[in-house]
Scaffold this motif. Sequence first.
Motif, PDB file in Angstrom:
ATOM      1  N   PHE A  43      25.018   9.484 -63.930  1.00  0.00           N
ATOM      2  CA  PHE A  43      23.703   8.842 -64.093  1.00  0.00           C
ATOM      3  C   PHE A  43      23.789   7.370 -63.714  1.00  0.00           C
ATOM      4  CE2 PHE A  43      20.965   6.363 -67.120  1.00  0.00           C
ATOM      5  CZ  PHE A  43      19.767   6.563 -66.433  1.00  0.00           C
ATOM      6  N   ALA A  98      18.398   0.740 -68.272  1.00  0.00           N
ATOM      7  CA  ALA A  98      17.912   1.548 -69.388  1.00  0.00           C
ATOM      8  C   ALA A  98      19.074   2.076 -70.237  1.00  0.00           C
ATOM      9  CB  ALA A  98      17.115   2.724 -68.827  1.00  0.00           C
ATOM     10  N   HIS A 275      16.708  -1.019 -56.025  1.00  0.00           N
ATOM     11  CA  HIS A 275      17.025  -0.353 -57.284  1.00  0.00           C
ATOM     12  C   HIS A 275      18.449   0.233 -57.248  1.00  0.00           C
ATOM     13  CE1 HIS A 275      14.400   0.694 -60.817  1.00  0.00           C
ATOM     14  NE2 HIS A 275      15.435   1.451 -61.125  1.00  0.00           N
ATOM     15  N   GLY A 308      24.339  -3.717 -55.188  1.00  0.00           N
ATOM     16  CA  GLY A 308      25.640  -3.706 -54.524  1.00  0.00           C
ATOM     17  C   GLY A 308      26.506  -4.927 -54.777  1.00  0.00           C
TER      18      GLY A 308
HETATM   19  C1  LIG Z   1      21.858   3.180 -65.257  1.00  0.00           C
HETATM   20  C2  LIG Z   1      20.837   2.295 -64.637  1.00  0.00           C
HETATM   21  C3  LIG Z   1      19.638   2.090 -65.276  1.00  0.00           C
HETATM   22  C4  LIG Z   1      18.682   1.267 -64.712  1.00  0.00           C
HETATM   23  N1  LIG Z   1      17.531   1.019 -65.407  1.00  0.00           N
HETATM   24  C5  LIG Z   1      16.640   0.142 -64.911  1.00  0.00           C
HETATM   25  C6  LIG Z   1      15.509  -0.208 -65.672  1.00  0.00           C
HETATM   26  O1  LIG Z   1      15.329   0.252 -66.782  1.00  0.00           O
HETATM   27  N2  LIG Z   1      14.628  -1.082 -65.117  1.00  0.00           N
HETATM   28  C7  LIG Z   1      14.809  -1.624 -63.878  1.00  0.00           C
HETATM   29  O2  LIG Z   1      13.989  -2.409 -63.420  1.00  0.00           O
HETATM   30  N3  LIG Z   1      15.896  -1.318 -63.145  1.00  0.00           N
HETATM   31  C8  LIG Z   1      16.817  -0.451 -63.634  1.00  0.00           C
HETATM   32  N4  LIG Z   1      17.936  -0.191 -62.924  1.00  0.00           N
HETATM   33  C9  LIG Z   1      18.172  -0.881 -61.632  1.00  0.00           C
HETATM   34  C10 LIG Z   1      18.916  -2.202 -61.856  1.00  0.00           C
HETATM   35  O3  LIG Z   1      18.125  -3.137 -62.519  1.00  0.00           O
HETATM   36  C11 LIG Z   1      19.345  -2.846 -60.516  1.00  0.00           C
HETATM   37  O4  LIG Z   1      18.243  -2.974 -59.661  1.00  0.00           O
HETATM   38  C12 LIG Z   1      20.435  -2.088 -59.801  1.00  0.00           C
HETATM   39  O5  LIG Z   1      21.294  -1.406 -60.689  1.00  0.00           O
HETATM   40  C13 LIG Z   1      21.205  -3.087 -58.949  1.00  0.00           C
HETATM   41  O6  LIG Z   1      22.180  -2.496 -58.234  1.00  0.00           O
HETATM   42  P1  LIG Z   1      23.745  -2.489 -58.646  1.00  0.00           P
HETATM   43  O7  LIG Z   1      23.848  -1.540 -59.798  1.00  0.00           O
HETATM   44  O8  LIG Z   1      24.342  -1.936 -57.406  1.00  0.00           O
HETATM   45  O9  LIG Z   1      24.194  -3.880 -58.976  1.00  0.00           O
HETATM   46  C14 LIG Z   1      18.913   0.651 -63.459  1.00  0.00           C
HETATM   47  C15 LIG Z   1      20.132   0.859 -62.820  1.00  0.00           C
HETATM   48  C16 LIG Z   1      21.090   1.657 -63.386  1.00  0.00           C
HETATM   49  C17 LIG Z   1      22.398   1.835 -62.663  1.00  0.00           C
END
Ligand SMILES: Cc1cc2nc3c(=O)[nH]c(=O)nc-3n(C[C@H](O)[C@H](O)[C@H](O)COP(=O)(O)O)c2cc1C
Length: 379
Positions: A43, A98, A275, A308
């Motif tokens: 996830f 989240a 995202h 990233g």
């Molecule tokens: C497990 C998980 C949950 C996420 N939940 C949210 C969220 O609740 N709201 C949101 O705006 N972005 C959410 N994101 C996206 C992150 O805010 C972010 O844009 C993204 O993880 C950035 O990329 P990176 O993980 O490669 O650094 C989530 C990402 C992951 C991996």
Amino acid sequence: MLPPPAGPPATVAAGGDGDRPPVSLADFAELARRALPPGVWDFVGGGSGVETTLAANRAALDRVAVLPRVLTGVERPRTHAPLLGREQAMPVAVAPMAYQRLLHPDGEPALAAAAGAAGVPYVLSTLSSTPVEEVTAATAGPVWFQLYWLRDRGLVADLLDRSHAAGCAALMVTVDVPVLGRRLRDVRNGFALPPEVTAANLPAGRDDLAHAGTPGVSAIAAHTEAAFAPALTWADLAWLRERTRLPLLVKGVLDPRDAVRAADVGVDAVVVSNHGGRQLDGAPATATMLPEVVAAVGERIEVLLDSGVRSGTDVLRALALGASGVLLGRPMLWALAAGGRAGAQAALDLLAVELRDALTLTGCADPTQARRLRTLTGD
Ligand SMILES: Cc1cc2nc3c(=O)[nH]c(=O)nc-3n(C[C@H](O)[C@H](O)[C@H](O)COP(=O)(O)O)c2cc1C
Ligand SMILES: CCCCC(=O)C(=O)O
């Protein structure tokens, strides 16, 4: 307040093998993989579709070469830089993510406290597994609230009021989830939340669908579809701008034309984000789009990047391409899984060391000077 972290971070974060403290953010991923149930690992780490965009984010950052300057007389750069007009210890914030109690029982309060101790903002998801009031109470550092626009506008208003009353310092509205991207790992795993992890900012029972494990269905996607408003417009953003005096960021912009419209509405910043490759598979990498967005609105508002970022060098790359800062996503969850608050703090300490090195090696006295560096993209 949370109790202080138990033991020195390196020991805690070393986790499983005990004798090899992490020396890169990737090491935290390995520790987390060992610690987590496979469904949670998928996830967090997964993307949508065949994960083209997930991979493209890394590849695009890797292609950005930064041209160092020499003989600048810089000895020990400051990593401090402003975000939304306030000086932070680094031009970095912890991305909204989240359900952090999936990673560690201490969840959001632990990660928020680690961010606060490192001197960087923590962005709290609407879908936090801890109520916003408990999270702001757990840290002396700034907490920004991330809004997912729910179908129930009464709930949206309630979240805005509560996050404001709890002391959140900025509002970040995420606009790239009209529906959840099709994440095949979660679908295959029939991924659902365990009973003890809930959407704690919502009234009890509003997350029932996220717990309903069905083979071949992502319960997370089913819940999102039922709960999220799917057809927002610029008028909704204007409504939000009217309703809050907090700094407002829009997260999930890739097209410079959308960045211009957001600036016209009066937001303070856009986050160039796909995202983390979890929404449109086939969307461009964020490092590819960043220069165009900076050219379109960089004089008017702040431009942040995520998706990233995995090292201090990546932070430097984003700054050199014109970003004022970055959000750090999955590595923070991996560090939380590996060692709770101390693990997360160790990861942010490591990032600060890496950023300081990157600035030293390019002759920058502080992060704002990285904008002057030349970048080369390609082979
Ligand atoms: C497990 C998980 C949950 C996420 N939940 C949210 C969220 O609740 N709201 C949101 O705006 N972005 C959410 N994101 C996206 C992150 O805010 C972010 O844009 C993204 O993880 C950035 O990329 P990176 O993980 O490669 O650094 C989530 C990402 C992951 C991996
Ligand atoms: C749980 C659904 C939304 C969380 C999110 O944004 C993500 O998983 O990327």
